[in-house]
Design a protein around this motif. Structure first.
Motif, PDB file in Angstrom:
ATOM      1  N   ASN A 194       0.839  -1.217   0.000  1.00 47.08           N
ATOM      2  CA  ASN A 194       0.000   0.000   0.000  1.00 47.08           C
ATOM      3  C   ASN A 194       0.865   1.255   0.000  1.00 47.08           C
ATOM      4  O   ASN A 194       0.576   2.226  -0.702  1.00 47.08           O
ATOM      5  CB  ASN A 194      -0.923   0.038   1.230  1.00 47.08           C
ATOM      6  N   ARG A 195       1.915   1.225   0.786  1.00 49.86           N
ATOM      7  CA  ARG A 195       2.796   2.408   0.846  1.00 49.86           C
ATOM      8  C   ARG A 195       3.535   2.590  -0.480  1.00 49.86           C
ATOM      9  O   ARG A 195       3.750   3.714  -0.920  1.00 49.86           O
ATOM     10  CB  ARG A 195       3.803   2.297   2.002  1.00 49.86           C
ATOM     11  N   ILE A 196       3.909   1.489  -1.119  1.00 51.85           N
ATOM     12  CA  ILE A 196       4.577   1.595  -2.429  1.00 51.85           C
ATOM     13  C   ILE A 196       3.614   2.267  -3.414  1.00 51.85           C
ATOM     14  O   ILE A 196       3.994   3.148  -4.182  1.00 51.85           O
ATOM     15  CB  ILE A 196       5.010   0.198  -2.948  1.00 51.85           C
ATOM     16  N   HIS A 197       2.349   1.872  -3.327  1.00 52.76           N
ATOM     17  CA  HIS A 197       1.340   2.445  -4.213  1.00 52.76           C
ATOM     18  C   HIS A 197       1.237   3.967  -3.983  1.00 52.76           C
ATOM     19  O   HIS A 197       1.238   4.760  -4.927  1.00 52.76           O
ATOM     20  CB  HIS A 197      -0.006   1.751  -3.956  1.00 52.76           C
ATOM     21  N   VAL A 198       1.193   4.369  -2.707  1.00 53.66           N
ATOM     22  CA  VAL A 198       1.090   5.796  -2.351  1.00 53.66           C
ATOM     23  C   VAL A 198       2.313   6.559  -2.885  1.00 53.66           C
ATOM     24  O   VAL A 198       2.193   7.625  -3.496  1.00 53.66           O
ATOM     25  CB  VAL A 198       0.987   5.938  -0.802  1.00 53.66           C
ATOM     26  N   GLN A 199       3.499   5.973  -2.689  1.00 56.01           N
ATOM     27  CA  GLN A 199       4.720   6.655  -3.144  1.00 56.01           C
ATOM     28  C   GLN A 199       4.806   6.666  -4.678  1.00 56.01           C
ATOM     29  O   GLN A 199       5.321   7.615  -5.262  1.00 56.01           O
ATOM     30  CB  GLN A 199       5.972   5.998  -2.548  1.00 56.01           C
ATOM     31  N   SER A 200       4.285   5.612  -5.325  1.00 57.92           N
ATOM     32  CA  SER A 200       4.297   5.576  -6.800  1.00 57.92           C
ATOM     33  C   SER A 200       3.457   6.715  -7.356  1.00 57.92           C
ATOM     34  O   SER A 200       3.813   7.324  -8.376  1.00 57.92           O
ATOM     35  CB  SER A 200       3.684   4.282  -7.338  1.00 57.92           C
ATOM     36  N   GLU A 201       2.351   7.005  -6.690  1.00 55.86           N
ATOM     37  CA  GLU A 201       1.487   8.099  -7.169  1.00 55.86           C
ATOM     38  C   GLU A 201       2.218   9.431  -7.091  1.00 55.86           C
ATOM     39  O   GLU A 201       2.101  10.270  -7.984  1.00 55.86           O
ATOM     40  CB  GLU A 201       0.196   8.149  -6.345  1.00 55.86           C
ATOM     41  N   GLY A 202       2.983   9.629  -6.026  1.00 52.12           N
ATOM     42  CA  GLY A 202       3.776  10.855  -5.887  1.00 52.12           C
ATOM     43  C   GLY A 202       4.822  10.953  -6.981  1.00 52.12           C
ATOM     44  O   GLY A 202       4.991  11.995  -7.622  1.00 52.12           O
ATOM     45  N   LEU A 203       5.485   9.839  -7.217  1.00 47.51           N
ATOM     46  CA  LEU A 203       6.539   9.791  -8.231  1.00 47.51           C
ATOM     47  C   LEU A 203       5.965  10.067  -9.620  1.00 47.51           C
ATOM     48  O   LEU A 203       6.517  10.854 -10.408  1.00 47.51           O
ATOM     49  CB  LEU A 203       7.202   8.407  -8.184  1.00 47.51           C
ATOM     50  N   PHE A 204       4.831   9.439  -9.910  1.00 42.61           N
ATOM     51  CA  PHE A 204       4.187   9.612 -11.209  1.00 42.61           C
ATOM     52  C   PHE A 204       3.773  11.075 -11.412  1.00 42.61           C
ATOM     53  O   PHE A 204       4.010  11.672 -12.461  1.00 42.61           O
ATOM     54  CB  PHE A 204       2.954   8.690 -11.305  1.00 42.61           C
ATOM     55  N   ALA A 205       3.185  11.663 -10.366  1.00 41.00           N
ATOM     56  CA  ALA A 205       2.739  13.065 -10.468  1.00 41.00           C
ATOM     57  C   ALA A 205       3.937  13.975 -10.704  1.00 41.00           C
ATOM     58  O   ALA A 205       3.866  14.901 -11.534  1.00 41.00           O
ATOM     59  CB  ALA A 205       2.008  13.469  -9.186  1.00 41.00           C
ATOM     60  N   MET A 206       5.038  13.719 -10.023  1.00 42.76           N
ATOM     61  CA  MET A 206       6.221  14.561 -10.206  1.00 42.76           C
ATOM     62  C   MET A 206       6.761  14.409 -11.633  1.00 42.76           C
ATOM     63  O   MET A 206       7.085  15.389 -12.294  1.00 42.76           O
ATOM     64  CB  MET A 206       7.286  14.183  -9.156  1.00 42.76           C
ATOM     65  N   ASP A 207       6.823  13.166 -12.123  1.00 47.44           N
ATOM     66  CA  ASP A 207       7.364  12.918 -13.467  1.00 47.44           C
ATOM     67  C   ASP A 207       6.500  13.524 -14.563  1.00 47.44           C
ATOM     68  O   ASP A 207       6.997  13.934 -15.606  1.00 47.44           O
ATOM     69  CB  ASP A 207       7.486  11.403 -13.718  1.00 47.44           C
ATOM     70  N   THR A 208       5.178  13.558 -14.349  1.00 48.48           N
ATOM     71  CA  THR A 208       4.277  14.016 -15.413  1.00 48.48           C
ATOM     72  C   THR A 208       3.830  15.465 -15.217  1.00 48.48           C
ATOM     73  O   THR A 208       3.054  15.989 -16.013  1.00 48.48           O
ATOM     74  CB  THR A 208       3.015  13.127 -15.458  1.00 48.48           C
ATOM     75  N   GLY A 209       4.274  16.077 -14.132  1.00 48.41           N
ATOM     76  CA  GLY A 209       3.910  17.486 -13.896  1.00 48.41           C
ATOM     77  C   GLY A 209       2.503  17.648 -13.345  1.00 48.41           C
ATOM     78  O   GLY A 209       1.956  18.752 -13.347  1.00 48.41           O
ATOM     79  N   GLU A 210       1.896  16.560 -12.890  1.00 53.00           N
ATOM     80  CA  GLU A 210       0.557  16.674 -12.299  1.00 53.00           C
ATOM     81  C   GLU A 210       0.666  17.185 -10.867  1.00 53.00           C
ATOM     82  O   GLU A 210       1.759  17.253 -10.303  1.00 53.00           O
ATOM     83  CB  GLU A 210      -0.119  15.299 -12.293  1.00 53.00           C
ATOM     84  N   VAL A 211      -0.501  17.498 -10.279  1.00 53.24           N
ATOM     85  CA  VAL A 211      -0.503  17.967  -8.896  1.00 53.24           C
ATOM     86  C   VAL A 211      -0.064  16.822  -7.985  1.00 53.24           C
ATOM     87  O   VAL A 211      -0.571  15.699  -8.091  1.00 53.24           O
ATOM     88  CB  VAL A 211      -1.933  18.425  -8.490  1.00 53.24           C
ATOM     89  N   LEU A 212       0.855  17.116  -7.088  1.00 47.82           N
ATOM     90  CA  LEU A 212       1.321  16.075  -6.165  1.00 47.82           C
ATOM     91  C   LEU A 212       0.197  15.695  -5.207  1.00 47.82           C
ATOM     92  O   LEU A 212      -0.642  16.545  -4.870  1.00 47.82           O
ATOM     93  CB  LEU A 212       2.500  16.621  -5.336  1.00 47.82           C
TER      94      LEU A 212
END
Ligand code: SF4
Length: 294
Positions: A194-212
Motif C-alpha cells: 500500500n505504501r509503495i502504491h502511495v509513493q508511486s502516485e507521488g513519483l508519477f505526479a512529479m514525473d508528469t507534472g501533475e498535482v502532487l
C-alpha cells in the motif's frame, strides 16, 4: 541541502551536520521514506540543493546520532547493530537500517532507539509500529529468520522525576522500553505494498507534472481552530468548540461576564518543521486562504 549557522554555533557543529549521510545504496526508498508523505518525499528530491536548514535546528538529530554511536559500544555477541537490509517488492528496492537485532534461538528481536520528548511516549505513535513492522518484514524476507518481538527504546529528553511521581501515565524512568505490536508477515507485506502504491502516485505526479498528492491533516500535524467560552480575564475555558455557531450558543447560555475567544488552528508541521514548506503550493494556498480570512 544548504546548512546555515544563524546563531553562530561553533564550527564543530556545522562540520558534524555536513558529514556525509548514510546512503540508501540502490534502494528506491528507505523504510522511513516509505512512511513519509509522498508530497514531502518528492519535493525533497526536487529541491534538495535549495533546501536550507539551520544547524541549530539539527541539534536533536546530531545528539540522536551520538546516542546511537555510544550504544553501539554496548554490543554483545548475540547483537547485530546498525545493519542496513535491502529487499525488493513490486519492483521497488526497500532498505532499512535497524538499530539493534538481538538473536535468540527462537528468532530475532528488533529494537529501535528514539531520542524523544515525553509527549511522544505518552501518546500512541502508529508510525513507530509501522516502521518496526517494515524492519520485521525486511529481516524475515532477507534472512529467512522469524522475528519474535519488536520494541522501541525511548530516551526521554525532557523527563523529570516530579512529574513521574504526580502525573498519571507519565514514564517512570528516563529510558523506557515500549513493546510494539508484531503483525503477521502477510499484514506487513500488504502494508508495504500500500505504501509503495502511495509513493508511486507521488513519483508519477512529479514525473508528469501533475498535482502532487495532498498531505493529509495527520501528515500536516493539523490542529483545527477552536472557540473557547471563558470568563473575562480568565485563562481556562469553560467549554471548547470546533464549531463557531455552537460556541456562540454556549456563550449565550453562559451569560454575563463570559467571552468568546478564537484559538487559531495551525498546521504545525508546515509552519515549523517541514523542510519543503517554501516550495509547497498546498501550504502557500492555505496561507493565502488564512490571510483572506476564508
Ligand atoms: S508544507 Fe505541509 S502540506 Fe506542504 S509538504 Fe510540507 S507538510 Fe505537506
Amino acid at each position: 541541502m544548504i546548512i546555515t549557522n544563524k546563531h553562530n554555533l561553533p564550527q564543530t557543529f556545522v562540520n558534524v551536520a555536513n558529514r556525509p549521510s548514510y546512503t540508501k545504496g540502490k534502494a528506491h526508498v528507505s523504510a522511513t521514506e516509505l512512511l513519509n508523505s509522498p508530497r514531502i518525499v518528492q519535493l525533497k528530491k526536487k529541491y534538495d540543493e535549495q533546501i536550507t536548514v539551520d544547524v541549530s535546528d539539527m541539534i536533536w538529530s546530531i545528539i540522536g546520532t551520538a546516542i546511537h554511536g555510544v550504544l553501539e559500544q554496548g554490543k554483545d555477541e548475540n547483537h547485530i547493530v546498525e545493519q542496513r537490509l535491502h529487499a525488493e517488492l513490486d519492483g521497488w528496492h526497500i532498505s532499512g537500517a535497524i538499530d539493534l537485532q538481538i538473536v535468540h534461538a527462537s528468532g530475532v528481536e528488533i529494537n529501535d532507539y528514539k531520542n524523544v520528548g515525553v509527549w511522544s511516549v505518552m501518546n500512541e505513535k502508529i508510525e513507530w509500529e509501522q516502521q518496526l513492522n517494515i524492519y520485521a518484514w525486511l529481516v524475515e524476507h532477507v534472512k529467512k529468520t522469524p522475528v519474535t518481538n519488536l520494541a522501541i527504546i525511548a530516551i526521554v529528553r525532557d523527563w523529570n522525576s516530579r512529574d513521574a511521581e504526580t502525573r498519571q501515565g507519565y514514564p517512570q524512568s528516563q529510558v523506557v522500553t515500549i513493546p510494539v505490536n508484531l503483525w503477521s508477515m502477510e499484514e506487513r507485506e500488504t502494508f508495504i505494498r500500500n505504501r509503495i502504491h502511495v509513493q508511486s502516485e507521488g513519483l508519477f505526479a512529479m514525473d508528469t507534472g501533475e498535482v502532487l498528492p495532498l498531505c493529509s491533516a495527520t501528515e500536516m500535524w493539523e490542529k483545527p481552530t477552536q472557540y473557547a467560552v471563558k470568563k473575562e480575564g480568565g485563562v481556562r475555558a469553560k467549554s471548547l468548540h470546533a464549531d463557531k455557531e455552537e460556541a456562540e450558543e454556549a456563550l449565550l447560555k453562559a451569560g454575563k461576564g463570559y467571552i468568546l475567544e478564537t484559538r487559531e488552528g495551525d498546521r504545525t508541521r508546515c509552519s515549523r518543521f517541514c523542510p519543503v514548506s517554501k516550495f509547497c503550493d498546498q501550504y502557500s494556498a492555505y496561507l493565502e486562504e488564512k490571510q483572506n480570512g476564508s
